[in-house]
Write a protein that holds these residues in place. Sequence first.
Motif, short mmCIF file in Angstrom:
data_model
loop_
_atom_site.label_atom_id
_atom_site.label_comp_id
_atom_site.label_asym_id
_atom_site.label_seq_id
_atom_site.Cartn_x
_atom_site.Cartn_y
_atom_site.Cartn_z
N GLN A 231 0.87 -1.19 0.00
CA GLN A 231 0.00 0.00 0.00
C GLN A 231 0.89 1.23 0.00
OE1 GLN A 231 -2.94 -0.24 3.13
NE2 GLN A 231 -2.84 -2.45 3.10
N LYS A 234 -0.19 4.81 0.84
CA LYS A 234 -0.61 5.12 2.23
C LYS A 234 0.61 5.48 3.08
CE LYS A 234 -4.97 3.09 2.89
NZ LYS A 234 -5.46 2.05 2.03
N ASN A 238 -0.24 3.62 8.38
CA ASN A 238 -1.47 2.95 7.96
C ASN A 238 -1.19 1.64 7.26
OD1 ASN A 238 -3.25 4.76 9.04
ND2 ASN A 238 -3.31 6.07 7.22
N ALA A 239 -0.15 1.62 6.43
CA ALA A 239 0.18 0.39 5.69
C ALA A 239 0.53 -0.73 6.67
CB ALA A 239 1.33 0.64 4.72
N THR A 241 -0.30 -0.92 9.80
CA THR A 241 -1.49 -1.25 10.60
C THR A 241 -2.41 -2.16 9.79
OG1 THR A 241 -1.34 0.92 11.64
CG2 THR A 241 -3.38 -0.28 11.97
N ASN A 242 -2.69 -1.74 8.53
CA ASN A 242 -3.57 -2.57 7.69
C ASN A 242 -2.96 -3.95 7.42
OD1 ASN A 242 -5.23 -0.38 7.59
ND2 ASN A 242 -4.63 0.26 5.51
N LYS A 244 -1.43 -5.58 9.47
CA LYS A 244 -1.51 -6.31 10.76
C LYS A 244 -0.13 -6.63 11.35
CE LYS A 244 -6.13 -8.25 10.11
NZ LYS A 244 -6.62 -6.96 9.74
N LYS A 248 -2.34 -0.10 15.78
CA LYS A 248 -1.97 1.25 15.37
C LYS A 248 -1.18 1.95 16.48
CE LYS A 248 -3.61 5.12 12.78
NZ LYS A 248 -4.58 5.62 11.85
#
Length: 284
Positions: A231, A234, A238-239, A241-242, A244, A248
Amino acid sequence: MNSYIETKDILKKYNIVANKKLGQNFLINDEVIDNIIKASNVNKNDLIIEIGPGLGTLTKRLLDNAGKVVCIELDTRMINILNERFKFYNNFELINEDVLKVDLHKLIKDNKNSNILNVKIVANLPYYITTPIIMKLLEDKLNIESITVMVQKEVADRLVDVPGGKNSGAITYAINYYTKPQKIIDVLNTSFIPAPEVNSSVIKLNVLNKPSVEVADEELLFKIIKIAFMQKRKTLLNALTNGKLASKEQIERMLTDLKIDLKIRGEKLTLEDFAKISDYVSKN
Ligand code: SAM
């Protein structure tokens, strides 16, 4: 005889039509071949592993200059041609196999002797599997000095870029972790029969004795880089976090501890930055 006439003759003699699915674009530009030979600095103390010899255009020049040349070719039609063409060379060996399935450690061990000081990879790569081949060569941690290969120009630009550069991608970090890359020459598509749709480049990857950065867990390092680039538009926060990697809050704390800007995008990070993140995750 020049390689254009030679290639035409062999294709006609053996009634061969290039197999597009195998990425068959035969090199017919002698100047480019000269450049590959010069860049790879092939000499009589070298074991050369050539991936995808095809009709043997590059192979012939390698055989004339190297101690030993071991070729790995998947297309059985090429095997007869190559065996016939190089039957008088005692430094030629041919393996009819998918390069991704070959145990290269064993191949190198079996061919090492007192005359062989260096192992080098030289190839005009089949473009449909360029990345898996290069990653195999690097991840297998072979005892090799360099990899001199023809690849698609667009791919070459990504491979030789600096991490964080405008053409860089996840693979740029891996290349710069294991090697010092350099562009040798750009090659027009008219240098091949049949001409591919895209232009190409010859690059040389000088393999480092040890990786360019120290990191506790190499696998984790590349997992994090992959997540960041999945990502890349981003922010890193955020990348990750997304992807996993952690919650965050935990990632925010980590970036703050490591003094990495919370708004930065992954593609702007250096290899050292990713190594720091990887080591932080390993420890926590
Ligand atoms: N070296 C020749 C030249 O420069 O003219 C041919 C290069 S052509 C771009 C790529 C070659 O790789 C073809 O001969 C093709 O059959 C071979 N090849 C494709 N996939 C392969 C694989 N998985 N393992 C080994 N060789 C493969």
